[in-house]
Design an enzyme around this catalytic site. Structure first.
Site, mmCIF file in Angstrom:
data_model
loop_
_atom_site.group_PDB
_atom_site.id
_atom_site.type_symbol
_atom_site.label_atom_id
_atom_site.label_comp_id
_atom_site.label_asym_id
_atom_site.label_seq_id
_atom_site.Cartn_x
_atom_site.Cartn_y
_atom_site.Cartn_z
ATOM 1 N N ASP A 206 0.764 -1.156 -0.150
ATOM 2 C CA ASP A 206 -0.022 -0.008 -0.041
ATOM 3 C C ASP A 206 0.878 1.257 -0.078
ATOM 4 O OD1 ASP A 206 -2.589 1.549 0.260
ATOM 5 O OD2 ASP A 206 -2.210 1.785 2.214
ATOM 6 N N SER A 230 -6.476 5.842 -0.252
ATOM 7 C CA SER A 230 -7.062 4.316 -0.935
ATOM 8 C C SER A 230 -8.626 4.179 -0.771
ATOM 9 C CB SER A 230 -6.478 3.587 -0.285
ATOM 10 O OG SER A 230 -4.655 3.696 -0.301
ATOM 11 N N GLN A 280 -5.251 -1.341 -6.912
ATOM 12 C CA GLN A 280 -5.813 -0.473 -6.017
ATOM 13 C C GLN A 280 -6.463 0.893 -6.820
ATOM 14 O OE1 GLN A 280 -4.213 2.760 -3.026
ATOM 15 N NE2 GLN A 280 -4.131 0.611 -1.897
#
Length: 290
Positions: A206, A230, A280
């Site tokens: 991430d 995110s 993502q």
């Protein structure tokens, strides 16, 4: 052991509350972040640890799909409620809800599988990548700056990350391309527990996955008014790999639209084996495009 790495291991060592109603309940700490919001990779990795604790030892995660619902508060601990959705002959499925002060901050489903035989193929790792030892670390790039965020990125993260072609912390040099790669590994050795390495890989996945969106538009992280958050995160584990050894995270962004950007990533070990695939979508806003 480096203090940031010790902090990672502590964050992933969840407490089993012993509650057994319709769900298994675990709790874990929030790591400090300079902006006051919980790092998304942390709550992803902790949710994966919680789910793994409820699955048979011979089954390992192969996929995870999560939605970030609310920003987490670094001053609050996190509660993880695991629903044992299904246990089949080869696969187990778990749903995890992460809560703070009674409100969900992440909702995730993960699937686990026992070892099995099958077809094998993979994409190739790019062959023109410089060795990680030839690239500057984040500490070398940002360590001289007297700023809390720069100092956190330089000294307080448990991973050493080295950008190809160059980082975009302060400026986005070169071609406005939607591709980049990052060599990364933990600052020191981790215990041999394979599930810890899988969770740590989710944690690190991430960090930089939205950077190809920014690089495509020439936007460094210090762009005034830039807001990145995110929205969801998907990850597939193809084979085991240690994260205390160098892995290459090859990333690209196929699209950005409507204040959102999509990025994809492939994670290889140094021998070129594909360890994991990541996708993502995130919110990306700058003042002129609100």
């Amino acid at each position: 052991m480096h203090a940031p790495l010790d902090g990672l291991i502590t964050a992933l060592d969840l407490v089993d509350t012993g509650a057994r109603t319709s769900e298994d309940i675990f709790t874990g700490p929030s790591q400090w972040m300079p902006h006051g919001r919980v790092f998304g990779g942390q709550v992803l990795a902790q949710s994966l640890v919680a789910a793994t604790r409820t699955v048979a030892d011979d089954r390992h995660v192969h996929s995870m799909h999560g939605y970030f619902l609310r920003p987490g508060d670094v001053d609050e601990s996190i509660t993880f409620a695991v629903d044992r959705i299904h246990d089949g002959r080869s696969f187990s499925t778990r749903r995890v809800q992460a809560y703070q002060t009674g409100l969900p901050i992440l909702s995730m489903i993960a699937s686990f599988q026992d070892d099995d035989e099958g077809l094998v193929h993979q994409i190739e790792m790019p062959g023109d990548m410089p060795d990680p030892e030839s690239l500057p670390s984040t500490a070398e790039v940002l360590g001289h700056l007297d700023h809390s965020v720069a100092q956190h990125w330089a000294n307080d993260r448990p991973f050493d990350m080295r950008h190809v072609p160059s980082p975009i912390y302060l400026k986005a040099d070169g071609e406005r391309t939607s591709h980049q790669a990052i060599w990364m590994k933990t600052l020191g050795p981790l215990p041999d527990d394979p599930d810890l390495h899988r969770a740590a890989l989710a944690y690190a996945s991430d960090y930089s996955i939205m950077e190809p969106v920014l690089r495509r538009h020439g936007l460094p992280w210090i762009t005034p008014g830039l807001k990145v958050a995110s929205l969801d995160h998907a990850m597939w584990w193809h084979r085991f790999g240690r994260v205390d050894e160098w892995v290459l995270y090859v990333q690209d962004s196929p699209a950005a639209q409507g204040g959102r950007g999509l990025s994809r990533g492939s994670i290889f070990n140094r021998d070129g084996l594909l360890l994991a695939t990541v996708a993502q979508e995130g919110m990306v806003r700058i003042p002129s495009r609100r």
